[in-house]
Design an enzyme around this catalytic site. Sequence first.
Site, mmCIF file in Angstrom:
data_model
loop_
_atom_site.group_PDB
_atom_site.id
_atom_site.type_symbol
_atom_site.label_atom_id
_atom_site.label_comp_id
_atom_site.label_asym_id
_atom_site.label_seq_id
_atom_site.Cartn_x
_atom_site.Cartn_y
_atom_site.Cartn_z
ATOM 1 N N ARG A 152 1.216 -1.051 0.162
ATOM 2 C CA ARG A 152 0.022 -0.308 0.124
ATOM 3 C C ARG A 152 1.300 1.293 0.178
ATOM 4 N NH1 ARG A 152 -5.138 -3.449 -0.201
ATOM 5 N NH2 ARG A 152 -4.773 -4.089 1.278
ATOM 6 N N ASP A 171 -9.974 -1.963 -6.762
ATOM 7 C CA ASP A 171 -10.469 -0.792 -7.170
ATOM 8 C C ASP A 171 -9.602 -0.123 -6.743
ATOM 9 O OD1 ASP A 171 -11.118 -1.108 -4.714
ATOM 10 O OD2 ASP A 171 -12.654 0.265 -4.938
ATOM 11 N N ASP A 211 -12.542 -10.458 -3.057
ATOM 12 C CA ASP A 211 -14.428 -10.144 -2.819
ATOM 13 C C ASP A 211 -14.930 -10.586 -4.144
ATOM 14 O OD1 ASP A 211 -12.751 -9.140 -0.738
ATOM 15 O OD2 ASP A 211 -13.105 -6.881 -0.565
ATOM 16 N N ARG A 262 -21.930 -28.988 17.463
ATOM 17 C CA ARG A 262 -21.862 -27.094 18.123
ATOM 18 C C ARG A 262 -22.636 -26.533 17.060
ATOM 19 N NH1 ARG A 262 -15.771 -28.517 19.786
ATOM 20 N NH2 ARG A 262 -16.393 -28.599 22.250
ATOM 21 N N GLN A 321 -11.863 -38.648 -11.982
ATOM 22 C CA GLN A 321 -14.062 -38.709 -11.818
ATOM 23 C C GLN A 321 -14.184 -38.617 -10.442
ATOM 24 O OE1 GLN A 321 -15.510 -42.737 -13.414
ATOM 25 N NE2 GLN A 321 -14.699 -42.015 -15.149
HETATM 26 P P1 ATP Z 1 -7.998 -4.322 -2.174
HETATM 27 O O1 ATP Z 1 -9.266 -4.746 -2.885
HETATM 28 O O2 ATP Z 1 -7.372 -5.440 -1.852
HETATM 29 O O3 ATP Z 1 -8.432 -3.404 -1.062
HETATM 30 P P2 ATP Z 1 -7.124 -2.386 -3.641
HETATM 31 O O4 ATP Z 1 -6.258 -1.569 -4.759
HETATM 32 O O5 ATP Z 1 -8.710 -1.352 -3.771
HETATM 33 O O6 ATP Z 1 -6.860 -3.303 -3.433
HETATM 34 P P3 ATP Z 1 -5.385 -0.187 -1.962
HETATM 35 O O7 ATP Z 1 -5.389 0.024 -0.540
HETATM 36 O O8 ATP Z 1 -7.164 0.745 -2.260
HETATM 37 O O9 ATP Z 1 -5.965 -1.293 -2.594
HETATM 38 O O10 ATP Z 1 -4.999 0.883 -3.292
HETATM 39 C C1 ATP Z 1 -3.591 0.118 -3.182
HETATM 40 C C2 ATP Z 1 -3.595 1.424 -3.709
HETATM 41 O O11 ATP Z 1 -3.241 2.064 -4.174
HETATM 42 C C3 ATP Z 1 -2.937 1.947 -2.501
HETATM 43 O O12 ATP Z 1 -1.927 1.561 -1.751
HETATM 44 C C4 ATP Z 1 -1.962 3.799 -3.539
HETATM 45 O O13 ATP Z 1 -0.876 3.700 -3.587
HETATM 46 C C5 ATP Z 1 -2.963 3.017 -4.724
HETATM 47 N N1 ATP Z 1 -4.341 3.977 -4.593
HETATM 48 C C6 ATP Z 1 -5.559 3.867 -4.160
HETATM 49 N N2 ATP Z 1 -6.482 4.737 -3.742
HETATM 50 C C7 ATP Z 1 -6.273 5.774 -4.700
HETATM 51 C C8 ATP Z 1 -6.271 6.876 -5.810
HETATM 52 N N3 ATP Z 1 -7.348 7.330 -4.918
HETATM 53 N N4 ATP Z 1 -5.513 7.863 -5.948
HETATM 54 C C9 ATP Z 1 -4.020 7.484 -5.885
HETATM 55 N N5 ATP Z 1 -3.573 6.371 -5.791
HETATM 56 C C10 ATP Z 1 -4.456 5.342 -4.965
#
Ligand code: ATP
Length: 830
Positions: free
Chosen positions: A149, A180, A227, A262, A733
């Site tokens: 992240r 996303d 998810d 249980r 199978q």
């Molecule tokens: P997951 O489904 O595991 O949550 P994700 O791709 O949605 O995956 P995020 O933690 O939301 O996971 O995003 C991953 C990385 O993408 C972030 O650490 C950041 O670097 C970048 N990112 C997320 N949102 C933005 C944004 N709005 N603008 C710029 N960079 C972003």
Amino acid sequence: AHELPAVMAQTNGVPKQKRLAVLTSGGDSAGMNAAVRAVVRMGIAKGCQVFVVREGWEGLVRGNSSPSPNSSTNNLRESAQSDLPAISSSKPSPGVGGGQGFVATYGEGELLKHGEGEVALGGRFIIKVGWDDVRGFLGEGGTLIGTARSAAFRERDGRRKAALNLVREGIDALVVCGGDGSLTGADKLRDEWPSFIKELTESKEITEEQAQTYQHLNIVGLVGSIDNDMAGVDLTIGASTALHRICEAVDSISSTASSHSRAFVIEVMGRHCGWLALMAGISAGADYLFIPERPPSSDDWETEMCDTLQRHRNLGKRKNIVIVAEGAIDKNLNPITASKLKDILTDRLKLDTRVTTLGHTQRGGKPCAYDRVLATLQGCEAIDALLASTPDIPSPIIGIQENKITRTPLVEAVELTQQVAKAIEAKDFDKAMSLRDPEFEECLDVFNCTTRLDDKWKLPETKRLRIAIMHIGAPASGMNAATSTAVRTCLARGHTPITVYNSFLGLLEDNIATPSWLRVDSWVTRGGSELGTNRTLPDADNVKAIAAKFKEHKLDALLLIGGFEAFAALRFLESARKDNPELKIPMVQLPATISNNVPVTEWSLGSDTSVNVLVEACDAIKQSATASRNRVFVIETQGGECGYIATLGALAAGGLACYIPEKGMSLKMVQEDLDFLKRRYESDVKGKSEGRLVIKSEKASKTYTTEFLTKILSEEGQKVFDARSVQMGHTLQGGTPTPRDRSRAARLASRCIRFIEYHAAGVEGMTRRPDDRDKHDVALVAIKGGRLRFVGMEDLAAASDLKKRRAKDPWWLRIYDLVEVLAGKQDLSK
Ligand code: ATP
């Protein structure tokens, strides 16, 4: 002058190879490695230079502490050279990627040693890779190139650094695999790119020439998320494997729950998406479930849940499983947590209740076969999308919709996805449900109908039927799950389910039963056929006797679960109706065969389980060679005249060759594969042993039997490799049905009962296209493009090669060539 590959452009008269990079970002998911492998290999096969960015966006922000020796190169000659000191000892060999060969640019196997971190990398995050750098990636869980992240990338300044690093490396095309958030970040970077280029030129961090060359950034997204929460995409990379992990856990918990009588509350992932919880509920035989999109409608949901569980106990059930998504809520948005549920069950029902939070178990482990195939198909498509992209085409995400690989505008998909969370927040649950695919709501209905045991679903007395349920042909995983749902749907609707043991032979011997709700409780998770099955078909000699049994047992309808035999049986029975009026009852086939050879339907029950069994075996077999010597394994699969299992198995396990009946075998094919195998072994790192797979359908050729092929390979491979054969036989199978086979079974069985109701009792309620309505009362329920359709016997016959017992034009044959491409047998750069 030779023709330049399409991916090359002229710059100052010198051909420039496209340089692209792939990264994984956000939460990891199984199949990301398969996606990276496909991007790398398809990219190379198409003549590009491919880089991986380690540690997601963070790696792009940090870049390389020193520019790569060949960055921004315009020189074709340099394309096959390593960016790094010579780690690789592989020899380039001809075959792929404009002459790049199978060289491991970074160092074969090095990427597999993930975890050594920055020190081992010398502060480099953007690394050029070669064909063999991604060897072994298919079967690995998580992401081997790392993810993170990145707070820095959220800021404009961080993205500016990322842009600078990309230009320095000469890269202007990115494949991003993530959720996303990651994809939103990707789109921002693309949007801001021109402004970054301008600023970087003004500050002289890049040259005017670089600015001219890298005016646009092209981005393609792959949705990696456990998810399954991306709108417009039926299935994300990793969701199926997460469901595998959940079902394995719930299956294990079920047996101990039963021993101790249980109750268990099991929390699964899903903040705004109940897909995992719902599919796990259906596939693992849960008693109750809670998802965010559809909170309980009642204010007193606690009593509703307790009443349902008590009813199950009253029927003699010794265990209760409640599945709760981590984002589950009531209709006033109050969280429904696992511990709250535990307290309710303990206090009100006095049940010995335990909580299991599955947590990160769901993220881990080997990808299942479908995730490997899905990620592979999408990774290959990503390259095509990148090479076709222009500044005015919006960045796409590659997804799958109705069993077709699709490109959807990234921004729209992300916006739609975020609307689900907003709809939930605004208590607009109908909207939240409508943003899910059509299967979602149907599965929830099936779950509720088969578990609630209240009278809401009952039909009036006059509409109630006696419905026979029978298996025929060879056993296939999922047959029992389908029977369980069929029986429970019958009971919920007030019908009498009549299970027939041992197919038509059993019917002739009155080997039948009227099962209870509890009788079929554990059938969901069992492989094989609990009812027993055989290949005896109705024919001119026995049809009168069969018709007499239909009458004697007052059968109003027949649900026949099986493959080509079921089709043949129903086709015959329909044709025999004119002389046997007793046969004029609705009859429906639910496709179940590991061969997946039933025409029209894209999937049959058992076909997913068999490919998973094959792929797991292939992984183990390959490993055995690593410990001994260079060895080629010829793995023979069942499947009759249909090459489905072999093809999907070869794609998911990384077979170097695949022989199937549809393509046949010739001396030339064998010779070419033999030469190819020799070349591959000769290009390997010396002193390292390696197992390679050839997957062969049992009926690929009458002449080139598995034994004969193995002998040829062994004899000719002499000093380079030896060969062994493995016959998968009936193992394919067996096996515990996969979640996919279980959930498909439930959906198909429920639809079959609705089909029967419509034709026998005139009960509406089927969600079908109008043109499919009431055309035939003898039909197959087919999965077609993710939807269910009923197809009459004549249409089925028209789509069949009746002699070879397979479909005339199966969808999966179109992906057969990818086995060759990803093995490195085809150079697509020309
Ligand atoms: P997951 O489904 O595991 O949550 P994700 O791709 O949605 O995956 P995020 O933690 O939301 O996971 O995003 C991953 C990385 O993408 C972030 O650490 C950041 O670097 C970048 N990112 C997320 N949102 C933005 C944004 N709005 N603008 C710029 N960079 C972003």
